[in-house]
Design a protein around this motif. Structure first.
Motif, PDB file in Angstrom:
ATOM      1  N   ARG A  75       0.819  -1.220   0.000  1.00  0.00           N
ATOM      2  CA  ARG A  75       0.000   0.000   0.000  1.00  0.00           C
ATOM      3  C   ARG A  75       0.843   1.256   0.000  1.00  0.00           C
ATOM      4  O   ARG A  75       0.495   2.254  -0.623  1.00  0.00           O
ATOM      5  CB  ARG A  75      -0.937  -0.030   1.205  1.00  0.00           C
ATOM      6  CG  ARG A  75      -2.021  -1.084   1.037  1.00  0.00           C
ATOM      7  CD  ARG A  75      -2.489  -1.639   2.347  1.00  0.00           C
ATOM      8  NE  ARG A  75      -3.250  -2.868   2.098  1.00  0.00           N
ATOM      9  CZ  ARG A  75      -3.460  -3.792   2.999  1.00  0.00           C
ATOM     10  NH1 ARG A  75      -2.953  -3.653   4.213  1.00  0.00           N
ATOM     11  NH2 ARG A  75      -4.154  -4.867   2.710  1.00  0.00           N
ATOM     12  N   ARG A  76       1.968   1.221   0.717  1.00  0.00           N
ATOM     13  CA  ARG A  76       2.837   2.402   0.721  1.00  0.00           C
ATOM     14  C   ARG A  76       3.355   2.681  -0.679  1.00  0.00           C
ATOM     15  O   ARG A  76       3.420   3.831  -1.120  1.00  0.00           O
ATOM     16  CB  ARG A  76       3.995   2.196   1.687  1.00  0.00           C
ATOM     17  CG  ARG A  76       4.955   3.384   1.803  1.00  0.00           C
ATOM     18  CD  ARG A  76       6.063   3.015   2.772  1.00  0.00           C
ATOM     19  NE  ARG A  76       6.975   4.112   3.027  1.00  0.00           N
ATOM     20  CZ  ARG A  76       8.083   4.338   2.329  1.00  0.00           C
ATOM     21  NH1 ARG A  76       8.385   3.577   1.293  1.00  0.00           N
ATOM     22  NH2 ARG A  76       8.888   5.333   2.663  1.00  0.00           N
ATOM     23  N   ARG A  77       3.733   1.629  -1.415  1.00  0.00           N
ATOM     24  CA  ARG A  77       4.218   1.803  -2.783  1.00  0.00           C
ATOM     25  C   ARG A  77       3.144   2.445  -3.667  1.00  0.00           C
ATOM     26  O   ARG A  77       3.414   3.365  -4.438  1.00  0.00           O
ATOM     27  CB  ARG A  77       4.632   0.464  -3.368  1.00  0.00           C
ATOM     28  CG  ARG A  77       5.871  -0.163  -2.734  1.00  0.00           C
ATOM     29  CD  ARG A  77       6.228  -1.475  -3.415  1.00  0.00           C
ATOM     30  NE  ARG A  77       7.434  -2.062  -2.830  1.00  0.00           N
ATOM     31  CZ  ARG A  77       7.441  -2.894  -1.797  1.00  0.00           C
ATOM     32  NH1 ARG A  77       6.294  -3.246  -1.229  1.00  0.00           N
ATOM     33  NH2 ARG A  77       8.589  -3.374  -1.336  1.00  0.00           N
ATOM     34  N   LEU A  78       1.919   1.909  -3.566  1.00  0.00           N
ATOM     35  CA  LEU A  78       0.833   2.449  -4.393  1.00  0.00           C
ATOM     36  C   LEU A  78       0.481   3.869  -3.971  1.00  0.00           C
ATOM     37  O   LEU A  78       0.152   4.716  -4.811  1.00  0.00           O
ATOM     38  CB  LEU A  78      -0.393   1.544  -4.281  1.00  0.00           C
ATOM     39  CG  LEU A  78      -0.575   0.500  -5.388  1.00  0.00           C
ATOM     40  CD1 LEU A  78      -0.921   1.171  -6.709  1.00  0.00           C
ATOM     41  CD2 LEU A  78       0.681  -0.370  -5.550  1.00  0.00           C
ATOM     42  N   PHE A  79       0.553   4.148  -2.673  1.00  0.00           N
ATOM     43  CA  PHE A  79       0.249   5.479  -2.164  1.00  0.00           C
ATOM     44  C   PHE A  79       1.249   6.487  -2.730  1.00  0.00           C
ATOM     45  O   PHE A  79       0.860   7.542  -3.263  1.00  0.00           O
ATOM     46  CB  PHE A  79       0.305   5.441  -0.643  1.00  0.00           C
ATOM     47  CG  PHE A  79      -0.278   6.652   0.036  1.00  0.00           C
ATOM     48  CD1 PHE A  79      -1.115   7.533  -0.631  1.00  0.00           C
ATOM     49  CD2 PHE A  79       0.002   6.907   1.368  1.00  0.00           C
ATOM     50  CE1 PHE A  79      -1.663   8.635   0.004  1.00  0.00           C
ATOM     51  CE2 PHE A  79      -0.545   8.006   2.021  1.00  0.00           C
ATOM     52  CZ  PHE A  79      -1.363   8.881   1.333  1.00  0.00           C
ATOM     53  N   VAL A  80       2.526   6.169  -2.618  1.00  0.00           N
ATOM     54  CA  VAL A  80       3.565   7.081  -3.112  1.00  0.00           C
ATOM     55  C   VAL A  80       3.483   7.229  -4.627  1.00  0.00           C
ATOM     56  O   VAL A  80       3.568   8.350  -5.168  1.00  0.00           O
ATOM     57  CB  VAL A  80       4.961   6.587  -2.683  1.00  0.00           C
ATOM     58  CG1 VAL A  80       6.059   7.391  -3.361  1.00  0.00           C
ATOM     59  CG2 VAL A  80       5.106   6.659  -1.159  1.00  0.00           C
ATOM     60  N   LEU A  81       3.299   6.109  -5.329  1.00  0.00           N
ATOM     61  CA  LEU A  81       3.216   6.164  -6.789  1.00  0.00           C
ATOM     62  C   LEU A  81       2.004   6.987  -7.228  1.00  0.00           C
ATOM     63  O   LEU A  81       2.110   7.847  -8.114  1.00  0.00           O
ATOM     64  CB  LEU A  81       3.126   4.749  -7.352  1.00  0.00           C
ATOM     65  CG  LEU A  81       2.944   4.634  -8.871  1.00  0.00           C
ATOM     66  CD1 LEU A  81       4.138   5.233  -9.599  1.00  0.00           C
ATOM     67  CD2 LEU A  81       2.736   3.178  -9.273  1.00  0.00           C
TER      68      LEU A  81
END
Length: 482
Positions: A75-81
């Motif tokens: 989720r952090r990856r998708l949030f930042v992306l």
């Protein structure tokens, strides 16, 4: 894995709230600037609406995919992306020199929001355990979300009138930067889930295509009408794809959306309720804004300022709801909130052509906004009740997608109702009658939402979710605790 992603709860809440603020802001801030955008970039009259519609199309069509991708890839990856894409496209939109460039930038904003919004809500769900702490977190998130939508009208008017239309896009940049700093500082990257699941590509294609066509068909009813062959064909195609999606998901070993989630009365009821409430809320924003400008003759900045009491009421309502459901079920706030919002819209329906802000807008704004605020935080809590951590993204994507669809479908349908009442007349009295009817129908939607809360939502709290990742079994529609 999910425990490792919890990070600092306060920072996670701040990052999710700031991100949701800018997504909600972007839904309304552009509307007030449309006349200035048309003049500056030379939009054809029929093409101008795509500045709004393409964002709704990309956002609504990709939310389910974004939510499940966060579950599988982090989720952090998708949030930042998602935030990064949203910010870069906001910059591109602010620098646009031609209509196609702005429309492409708005589509990119919708794509970024579809990735980041469900990831943010899922991070809240997995960071704060079910109970009073999660309720308080959702209360803050919901208040900021509501304030972003309401303040977008004010920001759009002020920026357009005093700084230029480009700033309705560029204003997103410092907000996005703040959210990125918060999430990078407060949420560890973590590892991907320790499972061999792959993204459900057939389900993703069918869901994105079905929801996208549904949004496309609805938002184009302003130009083609509900009964036109183009509209009927588009909606029929959307229905076919969504039926196929349900069939594929019922047989998939790792579905995009486990259909068993909808067996939960909490999740199913909350999504129906948020669809109705979003339709009513979008209706209020739309018709009241038109009433202030087209009937009362207020300028863009003054119209935005007139929404400040609405913003205050939303924040107050969510604060009350957070306290109310800390020790009780979400029903305790949802039912009175929906009825109070309905009462405010009924009051709004008595607007008059020779009225004014103090006599026709202030009172119903406060009543409707407090009621809407009472609905926002509890519905998010209800939609994530009993959710296992491994499915938080899917449930969050479903809730966001349902809210987006409710706003698009409700607004298009009620705009048609208002236009039918108004006919071809353009005088303030005729416009007033159309807006009043639309607000009255919006009140009926909130009453129906209260009925759904009473009939569908359980009276008791759900059992605590199983913290282990869910491994769905094919050909079964397993339910979650209700």
């Amino acid at each position: 894995m999910y425990k490792n992603l919890r990070g600092r709860p306060g920072t996670v809440l701040a990052a999710a709230s700031v991100a949701q603020f800018v997504f909600a802001l972007d839904m309304s801030v552009v509307n007030v600037a449309l006349p200035a955008i048309r003049t500056a970039l030379g939009f054809a009259p029929l093409d101008l609406s795509w500045v709004v519609h393409v964002y709704a199309l990309a956002f609504g069509g990709l939310l389910l995919l974004g939510g499940r991708a966060g579950d599988l890839y982090g989720r952090r990856r998708l949030f930042v992306l998602g935030l990064s894409v949203f910010g870069l496209c906001s910059l591109a939109g602010g620098l646009a020199q031609a209509p196609w460039q702005l429309i492409a930038a708005r589509a990119g904003q919708g794509l970024g929001a579809a990735a980041a919004a469900p990831a943010a809500l899922a991070l809240l769900t997995t960071t704060f355990p079910e109970g009073p702490r999660r309720v308080r977190a959702f209360g803050v998130w919901s208040a900021v979300n509501a304030a972003g939508g309401a303040l977008g009208v004010l920001a759009g008017g002020v920026l357009t009138e005093y700084a230029g239309w480009r700033w309705v896009m560029l204003v997103n940049l410092p907000v996005v930067a703040s959210a990125l700093v918060l999430v990078l500082a407060g949420v560890p990257a973590g590892a991907r889930p320790g499972r061999s699941e792959r993204l459900d590509v057939p389900g993703a294609v069918l869901a994105t295509g079905g929801v996208g066509l549904l949004v496309f068909g609805v938002v184009r009813t302003d130009a083609r009408g509900w009964g036109s062959p183009a509209t009927l064909t588009t909606l029929a195609a959307a229905a076919v794809l969504l039926v196929a999606f349900v069939r594929v998901e019922s047989r998939a070993s790792a579905p995009l959306l486990r259909l068993g989630l909808l067996r939960s009365r909490w999740i199913a009821g909350a999504n129906v309720l948020v669809f109705l409430a979003a339709a009513g809320q979008f209706t209020a924003f739309y018709f009241v804004s038109l009433y202030l400008q087209q009937v009362l003759g207020m300028g863009a900045a003054a119209t935005g300022a007139a929404f400040l009491p609405f913003s205050a009421g939303l924040v107050a309502g969510t604060a009350v709801a957070t306290r109310l459901i800390a020790t009780r079920t979400p029903r305790a706030a949802l039912v009175p909130g929906a009825l109070l919002a309905a009462a405010g819209l009924v009051w709004f329906a008595f607007i008059s052509p020779d009225g004014g802000f103090l006599t026709d807008v202030l009172g119903p704004s406060l009543v409707a906004s407090v009621g809407t605020g009472l609905v926002l935080a509890p519905v998010a809590a209800a939609a994530t009740t009993g959710i296992a951590p491994g499915e938080a993204g899917a449930a969050s994507g479903l809730l966001n997608s349902t809210r987006q669809l409710g706003g698009c479908v409700g607004l298009a349908a009620l705009a048609t109702v208002a236009a039918h009442r108004t006919g071809t007349a353009t005088d303030p009295a005729a416009l007033n009658d159309g807006y009043a009817l639309g607000l009255a129908v919006g009140a009926a939607l909130f009453v129906l939402a209260a009925v759904v809360a009473i009939v569908v939502l359980p009276r008791r709290r759900a059992a605590a979710p199983d913290p282990r990742p869910v491994t769905p079994a094919p050909n079964r529609l397993e339910g979650t605790p209700s």
